[in-house]
Design a protein around this motif. Structure first.
Motif, PDB file in Angstrom:
ATOM      1  N   GLN A 208       4.458  -5.975  -8.121  1.00  0.00           N
ATOM      2  CA  GLN A 208       3.176  -5.581  -8.720  1.00  0.00           C
ATOM      3  C   GLN A 208       2.899  -4.095  -8.538  1.00  0.00           C
ATOM      4  O   GLN A 208       2.266  -3.468  -9.397  1.00  0.00           O
ATOM      5  CB  GLN A 208       2.037  -6.388  -8.090  1.00  0.00           C
ATOM      6  CG  GLN A 208       2.013  -7.851  -8.488  1.00  0.00           C
ATOM      7  CD  GLN A 208       1.063  -8.667  -7.634  1.00  0.00           C
ATOM      8  OE1 GLN A 208       0.354  -8.128  -6.767  1.00  0.00           O
ATOM      9  NE2 GLN A 208       1.032  -9.968  -7.857  1.00  0.00           N
ATOM     10  N   THR A 209       3.368  -3.523  -7.432  1.00  0.00           N
ATOM     11  CA  THR A 209       3.093  -2.107  -7.160  1.00  0.00           C
ATOM     12  C   THR A 209       4.220  -1.198  -7.641  1.00  0.00           C
ATOM     13  O   THR A 209       4.246  -0.012  -7.298  1.00  0.00           O
ATOM     14  CB  THR A 209       2.842  -1.884  -5.658  1.00  0.00           C
ATOM     15  OG1 THR A 209       3.928  -2.430  -4.895  1.00  0.00           O
ATOM     16  CG2 THR A 209       1.552  -2.566  -5.234  1.00  0.00           C
ATOM     17  N   GLY A 210       5.158  -1.750  -8.409  1.00  0.00           N
ATOM     18  CA  GLY A 210       6.125  -0.904  -9.102  1.00  0.00           C
ATOM     19  C   GLY A 210       7.524  -0.856  -8.560  1.00  0.00           C
ATOM     20  O   GLY A 210       8.379  -0.153  -9.118  1.00  0.00           O
ATOM     21  N   THR A 211       7.819  -1.566  -7.477  1.00  0.00           N
ATOM     22  CA  THR A 211       9.197  -1.590  -6.977  1.00  0.00           C
ATOM     23  C   THR A 211      10.049  -2.423  -7.929  1.00  0.00           C
ATOM     24  O   THR A 211       9.682  -3.547  -8.268  1.00  0.00           O
ATOM     25  CB  THR A 211       9.253  -2.203  -5.564  1.00  0.00           C
ATOM     26  OG1 THR A 211       8.482  -1.382  -4.682  1.00  0.00           O
ATOM     27  CG2 THR A 211      10.690  -2.281  -5.065  1.00  0.00           C
ATOM     28  N   PRO A 212      11.186  -1.901  -8.400  1.00  0.00           N
ATOM     29  CA  PRO A 212      12.021  -2.664  -9.344  1.00  0.00           C
ATOM     30  C   PRO A 212      12.520  -3.970  -8.713  1.00  0.00           C
ATOM     31  O   PRO A 212      12.995  -3.990  -7.573  1.00  0.00           O
ATOM     32  CB  PRO A 212      13.192  -1.708  -9.623  1.00  0.00           C
ATOM     33  CG  PRO A 212      12.696  -0.349  -9.247  1.00  0.00           C
ATOM     34  CD  PRO A 212      11.739  -0.558  -8.116  1.00  0.00           C
ATOM     35  N   ALA A 213      12.401  -5.055  -9.456  1.00  0.00           N
ATOM     36  CA  ALA A 213      12.822  -6.365  -8.950  1.00  0.00           C
ATOM     37  C   ALA A 213      14.294  -6.366  -8.570  1.00  0.00           C
ATOM     38  O   ALA A 213      14.688  -7.015  -7.597  1.00  0.00           O
ATOM     39  CB  ALA A 213      12.539  -7.442  -9.988  1.00  0.00           C
TER      40      ALA A 213
ATOM     41  N   ASP B 129       0.809  -1.219   0.000  1.00  0.00           N
ATOM     42  CA  ASP B 129       0.000   0.000   0.000  1.00  0.00           C
ATOM     43  C   ASP B 129       0.845   1.273   0.000  1.00  0.00           C
ATOM     44  O   ASP B 129       0.318   2.365  -0.224  1.00  0.00           O
ATOM     45  CB  ASP B 129      -0.932   0.016   1.224  1.00  0.00           C
ATOM     46  CG  ASP B 129      -2.076  -0.977   1.092  1.00  0.00           C
ATOM     47  OD1 ASP B 129      -2.304  -1.471  -0.025  1.00  0.00           O
ATOM     48  OD2 ASP B 129      -2.718  -1.279   2.119  1.00  0.00           O
ATOM     49  N   MET B 130       2.149   1.142   0.240  1.00  0.00           N
ATOM     50  CA  MET B 130       3.022   2.313   0.222  1.00  0.00           C
ATOM     51  C   MET B 130       3.281   2.797  -1.196  1.00  0.00           C
ATOM     52  O   MET B 130       3.746   3.913  -1.395  1.00  0.00           O
ATOM     53  CB  MET B 130       4.365   1.975   0.877  1.00  0.00           C
ATOM     54  CG  MET B 130       4.293   1.648   2.351  1.00  0.00           C
ATOM     55  SD  MET B 130       5.902   1.097   2.984  1.00  0.00           S
ATOM     56  CE  MET B 130       6.931   2.527   2.579  1.00  0.00           C
ATOM     57  N   GLY B 131       3.001   1.950  -2.171  1.00  0.00           N
ATOM     58  CA  GLY B 131       3.311   2.313  -3.546  1.00  0.00           C
ATOM     59  C   GLY B 131       4.725   1.899  -3.905  1.00  0.00           C
ATOM     60  O   GLY B 131       5.429   1.267  -3.112  1.00  0.00           O
ATOM     61  N   PRO B 132       5.186   2.252  -5.101  1.00  0.00           N
ATOM     62  CA  PRO B 132       6.510   1.794  -5.545  1.00  0.00           C
ATOM     63  C   PRO B 132       7.642   2.395  -4.727  1.00  0.00           C
ATOM     64  O   PRO B 132       7.633   3.584  -4.403  1.00  0.00           O
ATOM     65  CB  PRO B 132       6.574   2.269  -7.003  1.00  0.00           C
ATOM     66  CG  PRO B 132       5.607   3.403  -7.093  1.00  0.00           C
ATOM     67  CD  PRO B 132       4.513   3.066  -6.132  1.00  0.00           C
TER      68      PRO B 132
ATOM     69  N   VAL C 228      15.662  -2.815  -0.889  1.00  0.00           N
ATOM     70  CA  VAL C 228      14.619  -3.505  -0.136  1.00  0.00           C
ATOM     71  C   VAL C 228      15.106  -4.908   0.223  1.00  0.00           C
ATOM     72  O   VAL C 228      15.548  -5.666  -0.647  1.00  0.00           O
ATOM     73  CB  VAL C 228      13.313  -3.601  -0.949  1.00  0.00           C
ATOM     74  CG1 VAL C 228      12.215  -4.254  -0.105  1.00  0.00           C
ATOM     75  CG2 VAL C 228      12.870  -2.215  -1.421  1.00  0.00           C
ATOM     76  N   LEU C 229      15.019  -5.246   1.523  1.00  0.00           N
ATOM     77  CA  LEU C 229      15.404  -6.564   2.007  1.00  0.00           C
ATOM     78  C   LEU C 229      14.185  -7.221   2.640  1.00  0.00           C
ATOM     79  O   LEU C 229      13.505  -6.603   3.467  1.00  0.00           O
ATOM     80  CB  LEU C 229      16.527  -6.469   3.038  1.00  0.00           C
ATOM     81  CG  LEU C 229      17.790  -5.689   2.646  1.00  0.00           C
ATOM     82  CD1 LEU C 229      18.807  -5.719   3.784  1.00  0.00           C
ATOM     83  CD2 LEU C 229      18.409  -6.254   1.378  1.00  0.00           C
ATOM     84  N   VAL C 230      13.920  -8.466   2.257  1.00  0.00           N
ATOM     85  CA  VAL C 230      12.756  -9.195   2.763  1.00  0.00           C
ATOM     86  C   VAL C 230      13.228 -10.511   3.345  1.00  0.00           C
ATOM     87  O   VAL C 230      13.970 -11.253   2.691  1.00  0.00           O
ATOM     88  CB  VAL C 230      11.731  -9.466   1.641  1.00  0.00           C
ATOM     89  CG1 VAL C 230      10.470 -10.112   2.218  1.00  0.00           C
ATOM     90  CG2 VAL C 230      11.390  -8.185   0.890  1.00  0.00           C
ATOM     91  N   CYS C 231      12.785 -10.834   4.567  1.00  0.00           N
ATOM     92  CA  CYS C 231      13.184 -12.097   5.179  1.00  0.00           C
ATOM     93  C   CYS C 231      12.047 -12.607   6.057  1.00  0.00           C
ATOM     94  O   CYS C 231      11.458 -11.853   6.835  1.00  0.00           O
ATOM     95  CB  CYS C 231      14.458 -11.929   6.004  1.00  0.00           C
ATOM     96  SG  CYS C 231      15.208 -13.497   6.488  1.00  0.00           S
TER      97      CYS C 231
END
Length: 260
Positions: A247-252, A220-223, A229-232
């Motif tokens: 899907q919300t625009g953050t570059p892979a 919901d924050m948008g791109p 970005v780190l995800v764990c």
């Protein structure tokens, strides 16, 4: 672990292991414990995981992520949660005792923060917090740490097992903002005696928590166009969150992730 050619020119793996002794076993929840050890220096980097062998299961290796950056005095800390049906993790949580000898080896992983990064978003589900905490402590050593937002999530408020530590950390590090996220603002009715026994006054109030899954809240924050970005977290949480970010625009290419 090092990689190099032998006398025939073929590439081979040279593995190395280190000894460490349990000095603390702190049960924080019915399904979660913090294990502290001291032993030989282990040459990993903050954000990596290592293989561990515990005396309860000789010869069985399990991969865990240190919650502290490398220490020359050999200090290690692991956050271990019981995996449903996982008899090894359950044994580590319930049966670990001070004096146990662990074998540590095979550092691996790529959860890192580039030197030139100025804005970081970290997203931690459950014990996925461990390697990100290691990175936070490593970032604190930089002359100019990057602005960092840490989203830490659980199903219920009491699942945020490190909220007191994170609450105090934000007071010492002005460049860090912690955002607690819960799927439900109400704890379940059944008691968790381990949680009750270790409750402290420091921590986040329920009205400071955002409600939803980590994937929903971060999406919901948008791109995130100018962030690393780190995800764990659990494989399902990581997959849902990474998919939502893209899907919300953050570059892979801006996203690094690890399942625990």
């Amino acid at each position: 672990m090092t990689i190099g050619p032998d006398e025939t020119g073929e590439i081979h793996l040279d593995t190395q292991e280190w000894n460490s002794t349990v000095v603390g076993h702190h049960r924080l929840r019915h399904d979660l414990a913090v294990i502290r050890l001291i032993g030989e220096y282990v040459p990993f980097t903050a954000g990596q995981s290592v293989e561990v062998q515990v005396p309860q299961h000789p010869g069985l290796r399990r991969r865990l992520s240190p919650a502290l950056p490398p220490s020359l005095d050999g200090k290690l800390e692991f956050h271990v949660r019981t995996v449903p049906g996982g008899w090894c993790s359950g044994s580590i949580v319930a049966d670990t005792r001070p004096g146990d000898q662990w074998r540590i080896g095979a550092p691996a992983g790529w959860l890192t923060v580039d030197d030139w990064t100025t804005d970081v978003v970290m997203i931690a589900g459950g014990t996925g917090l461990a390697p990100l905490r290691s990175l936070l402590l490593e970032l604190a050593r930089r002359p100019e740490p990057p602005r960092t937002h840490l989203f830490v999530g659980g199903r219920f408020p009491r699942d945020l097992y490190a909220s007191d530590m994170l609450f105090l950390l934000t007071r010492e590090t002005p460049w860090l903002t912690v955002v607690p996220v819960v799927e439900s603002a109400y704890d379940p009715d059944w008691p968790d005696q381990w949680y009750e026994d270790c409750r402290v006054d420091a921590g986040f109030d329920v009205d400071e928590m955002l409600e939803g899954t980590l994937a929903e809240v971060v999406g919901d924050m948008g791109p995130l166009l100018n962030h690393q970005v780190l995800v764990c977290g659990s494989p399902g949480m990581v997959r849902a969150t990474v998919d939502r970010l893209i899907q919300t625009g953050t570059p892979a290419e801006a996203i690094r992730y690890e399942g625990v």
